[in-house]
Design an enzyme around this catalytic site. Structure first.
Site, PDB file in Angstrom:
ATOM      1  N   HIS A 213      -9.483   1.155   5.494  1.00 40.87           N
ATOM      2  CA  HIS A 213      -8.162   1.333   6.107  1.00 40.87           C
ATOM      3  C   HIS A 213      -8.293   2.289   7.306  1.00 40.87           C
ATOM      4  O   HIS A 213      -9.075   3.236   7.259  1.00 40.87           O
ATOM      5  CB  HIS A 213      -7.164   1.880   5.086  1.00 40.87           C
ATOM      6  CG  HIS A 213      -5.755   1.833   5.594  1.00 40.87           C
ATOM      7  ND1 HIS A 213      -5.269   2.772   6.469  1.00 40.87           N
ATOM      8  CD2 HIS A 213      -4.762   0.946   5.393  1.00 40.87           C
ATOM      9  CE1 HIS A 213      -4.021   2.455   6.778  1.00 40.87           C
ATOM     10  NE2 HIS A 213      -3.682   1.348   6.137  1.00 40.87           N
TER      11      HIS A 213
ATOM     12  N   GLU B 206      -5.121  -5.327  10.943  1.00 38.27           N
ATOM     13  CA  GLU B 206      -4.108  -4.287  11.113  1.00 38.27           C
ATOM     14  C   GLU B 206      -4.353  -3.541  12.425  1.00 38.27           C
ATOM     15  O   GLU B 206      -5.157  -2.584  12.460  1.00 38.27           O
ATOM     16  CB  GLU B 206      -4.177  -3.281   9.955  1.00 38.27           C
ATOM     17  CG  GLU B 206      -3.890  -3.886   8.599  1.00 38.27           C
ATOM     18  CD  GLU B 206      -3.315  -2.851   7.640  1.00 38.27           C
ATOM     19  OE1 GLU B 206      -2.242  -3.096   7.095  1.00 38.27           O
ATOM     20  OE2 GLU B 206      -3.920  -1.785   7.457  1.00 38.27           O
TER      21      GLU B 206
ATOM     22  N   LYS C 151       0.066   4.292  -0.104  1.00 37.09           N
ATOM     23  CA  LYS C 151      -0.572   5.459   0.538  1.00 37.09           C
ATOM     24  C   LYS C 151      -0.361   6.694  -0.347  1.00 37.09           C
ATOM     25  O   LYS C 151      -0.335   6.561  -1.569  1.00 37.09           O
ATOM     26  CB  LYS C 151      -0.047   5.642   1.960  1.00 37.09           C
ATOM     27  CG  LYS C 151      -0.161   4.334   2.763  1.00 37.09           C
ATOM     28  CD  LYS C 151       0.077   4.479   4.226  1.00 37.09           C
ATOM     29  CE  LYS C 151      -0.107   3.122   4.909  1.00 37.09           C
ATOM     30  NZ  LYS C 151       0.063   3.169   6.346  1.00 37.09           N
TER      31      LYS C 151
ATOM     32  N   SER D 231       3.671  -2.434  10.384  1.00 34.44           N
ATOM     33  CA  SER D 231       5.116  -2.436  10.647  1.00 34.44           C
ATOM     34  C   SER D 231       5.857  -3.674  10.154  1.00 34.44           C
ATOM     35  O   SER D 231       6.869  -4.077  10.744  1.00 34.44           O
ATOM     36  CB  SER D 231       5.384  -2.214  12.143  1.00 34.44           C
ATOM     37  OG  SER D 231       5.013  -0.888  12.490  1.00 34.44           O
TER      38      SER D 231
ATOM     39  N   GLY E 170       2.848  -1.242   4.330  1.00 35.00           N
ATOM     40  CA  GLY E 170       2.857   0.179   3.993  1.00 35.00           C
ATOM     41  C   GLY E 170       4.279   0.649   3.724  1.00 35.00           C
ATOM     42  O   GLY E 170       4.829   0.446   2.644  1.00 35.00           O
ATOM     43  N   GLY E 171       4.901   1.240   4.742  1.00 38.42           N
ATOM     44  CA  GLY E 171       6.229   1.851   4.621  1.00 38.42           C
ATOM     45  C   GLY E 171       7.259   1.008   3.875  1.00 38.42           C
ATOM     46  O   GLY E 171       7.930   1.511   2.960  1.00 38.42           O
TER      47      GLY E 171
ATOM     48  N   GLY F 155       2.763   1.791  11.050  1.00 38.62           N
ATOM     49  CA  GLY F 155       3.765   2.845  10.925  1.00 38.62           C
ATOM     50  C   GLY F 155       4.500   3.183  12.208  1.00 38.62           C
ATOM     51  O   GLY F 155       5.110   4.249  12.311  1.00 38.62           O
TER      52      GLY F 155
ATOM     53  N   ASN G  89       0.855  -1.189   0.000  1.00 41.44           N
ATOM     54  CA  ASN G  89       0.000   0.000   0.000  1.00 41.44           C
ATOM     55  C   ASN G  89       0.892   1.240   0.000  1.00 41.44           C
ATOM     56  O   ASN G  89       1.523   1.551   1.008  1.00 41.44           O
ATOM     57  CB  ASN G  89      -0.882  -0.049   1.261  1.00 41.44           C
ATOM     58  CG  ASN G  89      -1.710   1.196   1.455  1.00 41.44           C
ATOM     59  OD1 ASN G  89      -1.800   2.057   0.577  1.00 41.44           O
ATOM     60  ND2 ASN G  89      -2.316   1.317   2.631  1.00 41.44           N
TER      61      ASN G  89
END
Ligand code: PGA
Length: 247
Positions: A93, A165, A10, A211, A232-233, A171, A8
């Site tokens: 989300h 999640e 974002k 994470s 994500g990140g 994050g 993702n």
């Protein structure tokens, strides 16, 4: 077993950056046995889709309108997403729930719209730090499932991927214990069983997100009942994402 490895992005990467990303990613993951998908911003979907043609990476969107069409300034419909090659769509989300006050009722409508256009839904659910501390995890997961999936038929569940999640893990670099994830899997499966049937449980896919990186993924991807990860990140770096996709 092939796992779902979803990235993702974002609100990151413009057209140029997305193109560079895909050019770097594709050769790195071409032999992966997993089900890989990337979720760029709406404005990059069409362009990224052209780059993904004939690759083993699928396209996903980060959100969708709850309505089919009409006066919804700024929204993007499921039909539009489908028409630019989107296969998956993230719904519910926590960043949408938090910043735009999205409730399960809206999420339920978004799911129905997405399914009606043949999209596969990635439904995000998870508890806050406070809910975890006050031992409300089961209640939150069950309520989210019940309300988000309200009115869905058992045969539609095969197009639903549930992403667990925990909000406090997104994050932050903080991760739940494996046994906490196992407990949530059990809660999800039991709820599907009671609301639908034992056989419906087999259709539901469950991801973990929050994470995840190429090191810690090994502790989560093999948890019994986990079908993949939503990242994500760490998905923003193609080399890092490829390491996960090649597990
Ligand atoms: P994170 O985000 O991997 O950066 O924690 C996960 C998500 O929001 O889906």
């Amino acid at each position: 077993m092939a796992k779902y490895i979803f990235g993702n992005f974002k609100m990151n990467m413009d057209i140029k950056e997305s193109t560079k990303y895909v050019e770097e990613l594709l050769p790195l993951v071409k032999n992966s046995k997993n089900k890989i998908a990337i979720f760029p911003s709406f404005v990059n979907l069409m362009f990224v889709n052209q780059k993904l043609t004939a690759s083993n990476v699928q396209l996903g969107a980060q959100d969708v309108s709850y309505d089919a069409c009409g006066s919804h300034t700024g929204d993007v419909s499921a039909k539009m997403l489908k028409s630019v090659g989107t296969k998956y769509v993230i719904v519910g989300h926590s960043e949408r729930r938090k910043s735009y006050y999205e409730k399960n009722e809206t999420i339920n409508k978004k799911i129905k719209q997405s399914l009606s256009e043949g999209l596969q839904v990635v439904l995000c659910i998870g508890e806050t730090k406070y809910e975890r501390q006050t031992k409300k995890v089961q209640q939150v997961i069950e309520t989210d499932l019940l309300e988000a999936l309200k009115g869905l038929y058992a045969n539609e569940l095969k197009n639903i991927i549930i992403a667990y999640e925990p909000l406090w893990a997104i994050g932050t670099g903080k991760l739940p214990l494996v046994k906490e994830v196992e407990k949530v899997i059990e809660i999800i499966k039991n709820k599907i069983k009671t609301e639908y049937s034992a056989s419906a449980v087999k259709d539901v896919k469950i991801l973990y997100g929050g994470s995840i990186n190429s090191i810690n993924v090994k502790n989560y991807i093999n948890i019994k009942g986990i079908d993949g990860v939503l990242i994500g990140g760490a998905s923003l770096n193609p080399v890092e994402f490829a390491k996960i996709a090649n597990l």
